[in-house]
Write a protein that holds these residues in place. Structure first.
Motif, PDB file in Angstrom:
ATOM      1  N   ALA A  28       6.076  19.357   2.915  1.00  0.00           N
ATOM      2  CA  ALA A  28       5.564  18.924   4.125  1.00  0.00           C
ATOM      3  C   ALA A  28       4.673  17.644   4.357  1.00  0.00           C
ATOM      4  O   ALA A  28       4.457  17.143   5.396  1.00  0.00           O
ATOM      5  N   ARG A  29       4.315  17.450   3.010  1.00  0.00           N
ATOM      6  CA  ARG A  29       3.354  16.243   2.983  1.00  0.00           C
ATOM      7  C   ARG A  29       4.031  15.289   1.605  1.00  0.00           C
ATOM      8  O   ARG A  29       4.352  15.988   0.724  1.00  0.00           O
ATOM      9  N   ILE A  30       4.043  14.047   1.995  1.00  0.00           N
ATOM     10  CA  ILE A  30       4.623  13.306   0.956  1.00  0.00           C
ATOM     11  C   ILE A  30       3.876  12.025   0.714  1.00  0.00           C
ATOM     12  O   ILE A  30       3.291  11.195   1.835  1.00  0.00           O
ATOM     13  N   LEU A  31       3.706  11.450  -0.688  1.00  0.00           N
ATOM     14  CA  LEU A  31       3.095  10.286  -0.911  1.00  0.00           C
ATOM     15  C   LEU A  31       3.903   9.412  -1.325  1.00  0.00           C
ATOM     16  O   LEU A  31       4.601   9.683  -2.456  1.00  0.00           O
ATOM     17  N   LEU A  32       4.344   8.119  -0.614  1.00  0.00           N
ATOM     18  CA  LEU A  32       5.170   7.168  -1.037  1.00  0.00           C
ATOM     19  C   LEU A  32       4.692   5.850  -1.422  1.00  0.00           C
ATOM     20  O   LEU A  32       3.753   5.391  -0.772  1.00  0.00           O
ATOM     21  N   TYR A  33       5.113   5.593  -2.695  1.00  0.00           N
ATOM     22  CA  TYR A  33       4.736   4.031  -3.077  1.00  0.00           C
ATOM     23  C   TYR A  33       5.682   3.059  -2.721  1.00  0.00           C
ATOM     24  O   TYR A  33       6.683   3.478  -2.323  1.00  0.00           O
ATOM     25  N   PRO A  34       5.456   1.858  -2.619  1.00  0.00           N
ATOM     26  CA  PRO A  34       6.410   0.720  -2.240  1.00  0.00           C
ATOM     27  C   PRO A  34       7.747   0.925  -3.310  1.00  0.00           C
ATOM     28  O   PRO A  34       7.703   1.430  -4.125  1.00  0.00           O
ATOM     29  N   LYS A  35       8.757   0.658  -2.268  1.00  0.00           N
ATOM     30  CA  LYS A  35      10.343   1.106  -2.850  1.00  0.00           C
ATOM     31  C   LYS A  35      10.652   2.500  -3.041  1.00  0.00           C
ATOM     32  O   LYS A  35      11.798   2.706  -3.454  1.00  0.00           O
ATOM     33  N   ASP A  64       0.831  -1.138  -0.057  1.00  0.00           N
ATOM     34  CA  ASP A  64       0.301  -0.067  -0.074  1.00  0.00           C
ATOM     35  C   ASP A  64       1.064   1.207   0.081  1.00  0.00           C
ATOM     36  O   ASP A  64       1.867   1.233   0.619  1.00  0.00           O
ATOM     37  N   PRO A  65       0.278   2.371  -0.690  1.00  0.00           N
ATOM     38  CA  PRO A  65       1.103   3.614  -0.354  1.00  0.00           C
ATOM     39  C   PRO A  65       1.030   4.255   0.834  1.00  0.00           C
ATOM     40  O   PRO A  65      -0.004   3.799   1.637  1.00  0.00           O
ATOM     41  N   VAL A  66       1.874   4.928   1.149  1.00  0.00           N
ATOM     42  CA  VAL A  66       2.006   5.696   2.362  1.00  0.00           C
ATOM     43  C   VAL A  66       2.012   7.174   2.326  1.00  0.00           C
ATOM     44  O   VAL A  66       2.765   7.812   1.700  1.00  0.00           O
ATOM     45  N   THR A  95      13.399  15.492   1.982  1.00  0.00           N
ATOM     46  CA  THR A  95      12.821  17.062   2.598  1.00  0.00           C
ATOM     47  C   THR A  95      13.647  17.925   2.924  1.00  0.00           C
ATOM     48  O   THR A  95      14.976  17.628   3.420  1.00  0.00           O
ATOM     49  N   GLN A  96      13.391  18.968   2.526  1.00  0.00           N
ATOM     50  CA  GLN A  96      14.604  20.110   2.961  1.00  0.00           C
ATOM     51  C   GLN A  96      14.067  21.045   4.209  1.00  0.00           C
ATOM     52  O   GLN A  96      12.797  21.480   4.166  1.00  0.00           O
ATOM     53  N   ILE A  97      14.741  21.235   5.207  1.00  0.00           N
ATOM     54  CA  ILE A  97      14.416  21.740   6.435  1.00  0.00           C
ATOM     55  C   ILE A  97      15.256  23.137   6.341  1.00  0.00           C
ATOM     56  O   ILE A  97      16.632  23.095   6.505  1.00  0.00           O
ATOM     57  N   ILE A  98      14.456  24.098   6.478  1.00  0.00           N
ATOM     58  CA  ILE A  98      14.960  25.621   6.312  1.00  0.00           C
ATOM     59  C   ILE A  98      14.858  26.367   7.736  1.00  0.00           C
ATOM     60  O   ILE A  98      13.563  26.630   7.819  1.00  0.00           O
ATOM     61  N   TYR A  99      15.690  26.888   8.192  1.00  0.00           N
ATOM     62  CA  TYR A  99      15.352  27.527   9.204  1.00  0.00           C
ATOM     63  C   TYR A  99      15.070  29.420   8.848  1.00  0.00           C
ATOM     64  O   TYR A  99      16.042  29.607   8.199  1.00  0.00           O
ATOM     65  N   ARG A 100      13.972  29.624   9.152  1.00  0.00           N
ATOM     66  CA  ARG A 100      13.407  30.897   8.718  1.00  0.00           C
ATOM     67  C   ARG A 100      13.212  31.958   9.929  1.00  0.00           C
ATOM     68  O   ARG A 100      12.321  32.839   9.751  1.00  0.00           O
ATOM     69  N   GLY A 101      13.458  31.546  11.093  1.00  0.00           N
ATOM     70  CA  GLY A 101      13.178  32.362  12.338  1.00  0.00           C
ATOM     71  C   GLY A 101      13.835  33.742  12.106  1.00  0.00           C
ATOM     72  O   GLY A 101      14.596  34.098  11.545  1.00  0.00           O
ATOM     73  N   ARG A 116       4.268  11.812  10.933  1.00  0.00           N
ATOM     74  CA  ARG A 116       3.339  10.948  11.170  1.00  0.00           C
ATOM     75  C   ARG A 116       2.743  10.524   9.913  1.00  0.00           C
ATOM     76  O   ARG A 116       2.699  11.083   8.776  1.00  0.00           O
ATOM     77  N   GLU A 117       2.148   9.182   9.969  1.00  0.00           N
ATOM     78  CA  GLU A 117       1.420   8.831   9.021  1.00  0.00           C
ATOM     79  C   GLU A 117      -0.163   9.119   8.900  1.00  0.00           C
ATOM     80  O   GLU A 117      -0.493   9.241   9.730  1.00  0.00           O
ATOM     81  N   ILE A 118      -0.381   9.720   7.561  1.00  0.00           N
ATOM     82  CA  ILE A 118      -1.607   9.949   7.666  1.00  0.00           C
ATOM     83  C   ILE A 118      -2.558   8.962   6.881  1.00  0.00           C
ATOM     84  O   ILE A 118      -2.224   8.247   5.882  1.00  0.00           O
ATOM     85  N   PRO A 119      -3.762   8.564   7.374  1.00  0.00           N
ATOM     86  CA  PRO A 119      -4.471   7.243   6.898  1.00  0.00           C
ATOM     87  C   PRO A 119      -5.124   7.949   5.422  1.00  0.00           C
ATOM     88  O   PRO A 119      -5.434   8.856   5.307  1.00  0.00           O
ATOM     89  N   LEU A 120      -5.049   6.792   4.764  1.00  0.00           N
ATOM     90  CA  LEU A 120      -5.602   7.036   3.016  1.00  0.00           C
ATOM     91  C   LEU A 120      -6.941   6.044   3.090  1.00  0.00           C
ATOM     92  O   LEU A 120      -7.107   5.284   3.966  1.00  0.00           O
ATOM     93  N   PRO A 121      -7.740   6.639   2.463  1.00  0.00           N
ATOM     94  CA  PRO A 121      -9.280   5.882   2.212  1.00  0.00           C
ATOM     95  C   PRO A 121      -8.898   4.512   1.934  1.00  0.00           C
ATOM     96  O   PRO A 121      -8.268   4.153   1.033  1.00  0.00           O
ATOM     97  N   GLN A 122      -9.617   3.576   2.404  1.00  0.00           N
ATOM     98  CA  GLN A 122      -9.733   2.243   2.034  1.00  0.00           C
ATOM     99  C   GLN A 122     -11.010   2.024   1.190  1.00  0.00           C
ATOM    100  O   GLN A 122     -12.211   2.634   1.031  1.00  0.00           O
ATOM    101  N   ARG A 123     -10.961   0.761   0.253  1.00  0.00           N
ATOM    102  CA  ARG A 123     -11.781   0.530  -0.614  1.00  0.00           C
ATOM    103  C   ARG A 123     -13.032  -0.185  -0.012  1.00  0.00           C
ATOM    104  O   ARG A 123     -14.097   0.216  -0.607  1.00  0.00           O
ATOM    105  N   GLN A 124     -12.876  -1.111   1.026  1.00  0.00           N
ATOM    106  CA  GLN A 124     -13.946  -1.977   1.210  1.00  0.00           C
ATOM    107  C   GLN A 124     -14.475  -1.147   2.655  1.00  0.00           C
ATOM    108  O   GLN A 124     -13.859  -0.913   3.452  1.00  0.00           O
ATOM    109  N   GLU A 125     -15.650  -1.077   2.718  1.00  0.00           N
ATOM    110  CA  GLU A 125     -16.463  -0.328   3.593  1.00  0.00           C
ATOM    111  C   GLU A 125     -16.080  -1.079   5.074  1.00  0.00           C
ATOM    112  O   GLU A 125     -15.926  -0.249   6.294  1.00  0.00           O
TER     113      GLU A 125
END
Length: 225
Positions: free
Chosen positions: A80-87, A46-48, A92-98, A113-122
């Motif tokens: 700030a948000r990433i969708l990863l498929y298998p493999k 599954d993608p993450v 991500t670039q972290i830039i201090y802008r204080g 943190r991992e964000i839940p993705l919609p599932q196919r089966q109810e």
């Protein structure tokens, strides 16, 4: 019940990502205000989806990290948000802008943190909504100035059962670490004491509790190897 358990295990097997490194150091004394993290899919079919948010890192007087979550706008995270498929993996670039110049060591938490993705089966979606096991990481973002620390005596008092309490404050610009460091009361070496968790950051106070026959004075206390 058997199907319920299978679906629960399926959720655990499909969820997950890895992030590297777990400690990102920015040497601001050399002008480093940008760092990189790599997020990778940890397996399964599954993608993450991953969300990255920067938080203040708050310690209590005993050196424990508080559960308090305070987002900070001192950093820009791209993306700030990433969708990863298998493999797959992504950087991500972290830039201090204080707005304020960093003239003393500072530390933050990047919460991934991992964000839940919609599932196919109810039915499976209902099970995952209630029992989903999502992966969370806290990456320590350390901004280092290479300036010295300076622990100063604040107070001490006698406790019950032969214990004493000692409170010190870091009045230097650098963080104070406890690697191979002990408390000395006069010539007596104290090896067993609380408060060793995490470095003492500039401006922070730390409480130490240990066994001793009396509360030490400021002239008696020192920290060393």
């Amino acid at each position: 019940m058997h199907l319920f358990f299978i679906l629960f295990l399926s959720c655990i097997a499909h969820a997950g990502f890895n992030i590297n490194p777990f400690i990102l150091k920015l040497n601001v004394s050399r002008g480093e205000h940008i760092g990189w993290l790599e997020t990778s899919h940890s397996g399964g079919s599954d993608p993450v989806a991953v969300e990255l948010v920067m938080h203040e890192r708050i310690l209590d007087i005993d050196g424990n990290v508080k559960d308090t979550v305070i987002p900070t706008k001192d950093f820009v995270i791209l993306p700030a948000r990433i969708l990863l498929y298998p493999k797959e993996s992504a950087k991500t670039q972290i830039i201090y802008r204080g707005k304020q110049k960093v003239d003393a060591d500072k530390a933050y938490f990047l919460h991934a943190r991992e964000i839940p993705l919609p599932q196919r089966q109810e039915y499976e979606e209902a099970v995952r909504a209630n029992f989903s096991v999502l992966v969370n990481y806290n990456v320590l973002i350390a901004m280092e100035t290479n300036k010295p620390s300076s622990l100063s005596f604040v107070s001490s008092r006698n406790l019950s059962d032969g214990f004493v309490e000692l409170i010190m404050e870091n009045k230097g610009k650098g963080h104070f670490t406890f690697e191979d460091v002990y408390i000395y009361i006069g010539k007596e070496k104290i090896t067993d004491f609380t408060g060793r968790k995490n470095s003492v950051m500039p401006g922070q106070q730390r409480r130490f509790i240990f066994k001793h026959h009396k509360a030490p004075t400021s002239k008696e206390v020192r920290f060393g190897k």
